[in-house]
Design a protein around this motif. Sequence first.
Motif, PDB file in Angstrom:
ATOM      1  N   LYS A   1       4.185 -75.432 -12.557  1.00 25.32           N
ATOM      2  CA  LYS A   1       4.442 -76.712 -13.222  1.00 25.32           C
ATOM      3  C   LYS A   1       5.614 -76.608 -14.184  1.00 25.32           C
ATOM      4  CE  LYS A   1      -0.196 -78.583 -12.888  1.00 25.32           C
ATOM      5  NZ  LYS A   1      -1.401 -79.019 -13.588  1.00 25.32           N
ATOM      6  N   VAL A   2       5.693 -75.514 -14.916  1.00 23.41           N
ATOM      7  CA  VAL A   2       6.807 -75.306 -15.846  1.00 23.41           C
ATOM      8  C   VAL A   2       8.116 -75.237 -15.069  1.00 23.41           C
ATOM      9  CG1 VAL A   2       7.872 -73.660 -17.438  1.00 23.41           C
ATOM     10  CG2 VAL A   2       5.440 -74.198 -17.638  1.00 23.41           C
ATOM     11  N   MET A   3       8.133 -74.464 -14.008  1.00 25.95           N
ATOM     12  CA  MET A   3       9.351 -74.335 -13.210  1.00 25.95           C
ATOM     13  C   MET A   3       9.718 -75.668 -12.563  1.00 25.95           C
ATOM     14  SD  MET A   3      10.575 -71.435 -13.727  1.00 25.95           S
ATOM     15  CE  MET A   3      11.889 -71.597 -12.535  1.00 25.95           C
ATOM     16  N   ASN A   4       8.711 -76.406 -12.080  1.00 28.05           N
ATOM     17  CA  ASN A   4       8.973 -77.698 -11.457  1.00 28.05           C
ATOM     18  C   ASN A   4       9.661 -78.636 -12.438  1.00 28.05           C
ATOM     19  OD1 ASN A   4       7.738 -80.681 -11.097  1.00 28.05           O
ATOM     20  ND2 ASN A   4       8.251 -79.767  -9.114  1.00 28.05           N
ATOM     21  N   LYS A   5       9.202 -78.648 -13.678  1.00 28.56           N
ATOM     22  CA  LYS A   5       9.828 -79.522 -14.673  1.00 28.56           C
ATOM     23  C   LYS A   5      11.283 -79.131 -14.917  1.00 28.56           C
ATOM     24  CE  LYS A   5       5.800 -81.076 -17.184  1.00 28.56           C
ATOM     25  NZ  LYS A   5       5.196 -81.304 -18.480  1.00 28.56           N
ATOM     26  N   GLN A   6      11.602 -77.857 -14.798  1.00 35.54           N
ATOM     27  CA  GLN A   6      12.968 -77.398 -15.035  1.00 35.54           C
ATOM     28  C   GLN A   6      13.910 -77.767 -13.898  1.00 35.54           C
ATOM     29  OE1 GLN A   6      13.770 -76.088 -18.029  1.00 35.54           O
ATOM     30  NE2 GLN A   6      11.643 -76.497 -18.500  1.00 35.54           N
ATOM     31  N   VAL A   7      13.410 -77.807 -12.676  1.00 34.05           N
ATOM     32  CA  VAL A   7      14.306 -77.982 -11.520  1.00 34.05           C
ATOM     33  C   VAL A   7      14.115 -79.290 -10.762  1.00 34.05           C
ATOM     34  CG1 VAL A   7      14.513 -75.480 -11.209  1.00 34.05           C
ATOM     35  CG2 VAL A   7      12.788 -76.745  -9.898  1.00 34.05           C
ATOM     36  N   SER A   8      13.118 -80.073 -11.101  1.00 38.08           N
ATOM     37  CA  SER A   8      12.779 -81.251 -10.297  1.00 38.08           C
ATOM     38  C   SER A   8      13.903 -82.289 -10.209  1.00 38.08           C
ATOM     39  CB  SER A   8      11.506 -81.909 -10.814  1.00 38.08           C
ATOM     40  OG  SER A   8      11.688 -82.399 -12.129  1.00 38.08           O
ATOM     41  N   LYS A   9      14.752 -82.357 -11.202  1.00 42.86           N
ATOM     42  CA  LYS A   9      15.810 -83.370 -11.195  1.00 42.86           C
ATOM     43  C   LYS A   9      17.166 -82.830 -10.730  1.00 42.86           C
ATOM     44  CE  LYS A   9      13.750 -86.518 -14.358  1.00 42.86           C
ATOM     45  NZ  LYS A   9      12.733 -86.302 -15.252  1.00 42.86           N
ATOM     46  N   LEU A  10      17.223 -81.548 -10.380  1.00 41.91           N
ATOM     47  CA  LEU A  10      18.484 -80.976  -9.915  1.00 41.91           C
ATOM     48  C   LEU A  10      18.794 -81.451  -8.502  1.00 41.91           C
ATOM     49  CD1 LEU A  10      18.153 -77.249 -11.058  1.00 41.91           C
ATOM     50  CD2 LEU A  10      19.401 -79.095 -12.199  1.00 41.91           C
ATOM     51  N   ASN A  11      20.057 -81.792  -8.250  1.00 42.14           N
ATOM     52  CA  ASN A  11      20.456 -82.126  -6.883  1.00 42.14           C
ATOM     53  C   ASN A  11      20.915 -80.841  -6.184  1.00 42.14           C
ATOM     54  OD1 ASN A  11      23.283 -81.656  -7.377  1.00 42.14           O
ATOM     55  ND2 ASN A  11      23.447 -83.702  -8.267  1.00 42.14           N
ATOM     56  N   ASP A  12      21.245 -80.946  -4.914  1.00 43.83           N
ATOM     57  CA  ASP A  12      21.611 -79.759  -4.126  1.00 43.83           C
ATOM     58  C   ASP A  12      22.827 -79.030  -4.696  1.00 43.83           C
ATOM     59  OD1 ASP A  12      19.484 -80.214  -2.438  1.00 43.83           O
ATOM     60  OD2 ASP A  12      20.688 -81.142  -0.861  1.00 43.83           O
ATOM     61  N   ASP A  13      23.812 -79.764  -5.168  1.00 42.41           N
ATOM     62  CA  ASP A  13      25.009 -79.127  -5.739  1.00 42.41           C
ATOM     63  C   ASP A  13      24.675 -78.363  -7.018  1.00 42.41           C
ATOM     64  OD1 ASP A  13      26.650 -80.083  -3.708  1.00 42.41           O
ATOM     65  OD2 ASP A  13      27.200 -81.884  -4.830  1.00 42.41           O
ATOM     66  N   GLU A  14      23.822 -78.933  -7.846  1.00 38.17           N
ATOM     67  CA  GLU A  14      23.419 -78.268  -9.087  1.00 38.17           C
ATOM     68  C   GLU A  14      22.576 -77.025  -8.797  1.00 38.17           C
ATOM     69  OE1 GLU A  14      23.221 -82.096 -12.090  1.00 38.17           O
ATOM     70  OE2 GLU A  14      21.586 -81.804 -10.653  1.00 38.17           O
ATOM     71  N   ILE A  15      21.706 -77.116  -7.809  1.00 41.33           N
ATOM     72  CA  ILE A  15      20.898 -75.950  -7.421  1.00 41.33           C
ATOM     73  C   ILE A  15      21.803 -74.831  -6.930  1.00 41.33           C
ATOM     74  CG2 ILE A  15      19.224 -75.091  -5.724  1.00 41.33           C
ATOM     75  CD1 ILE A  15      17.804 -77.837  -5.994  1.00 41.33           C
ATOM     76  N   ARG A  16      22.783 -75.164  -6.099  1.00 36.62           N
ATOM     77  CA  ARG A  16      23.719 -74.148  -5.596  1.00 36.62           C
ATOM     78  C   ARG A  16      24.516 -73.540  -6.748  1.00 36.62           C
ATOM     79  NH1 ARG A  16      25.415 -71.803  -1.352  1.00 36.62           N
ATOM     80  NH2 ARG A  16      24.175 -73.086   0.040  1.00 36.62           N
ATOM     81  N   ALA A  17      24.940 -74.338  -7.703  1.00 35.94           N
ATOM     82  CA  ALA A  17      25.696 -73.820  -8.849  1.00 35.94           C
ATOM     83  C   ALA A  17      24.855 -72.836  -9.651  1.00 35.94           C
ATOM     84  CB  ALA A  17      26.169 -74.970  -9.731  1.00 35.94           C
TER      85      ALA A  17
END
Length: 66
Positions: free
Chosen positions: A41-57
Amino acid sequence: MLVAMWVTFGKSSKIAGWKTEQTISVINIFKNMSKYDKFAKVMNKQVSKLNDDEIRAVAEYISRLR
């Protein structure tokens, strides 16, 4: 499962130097799981709003860490 590589006995593992694709896979797993244990749940809150470009960065940055 890649999440098992990230979490061992409720503690996070060292992720510096992980390959970009490996990190992207783990981030996407956390992004898509919100109803499991507290850590997920903690990790989900940190990454849930990231788009694909932000995740790759983020993943590329992690891959360069030593």
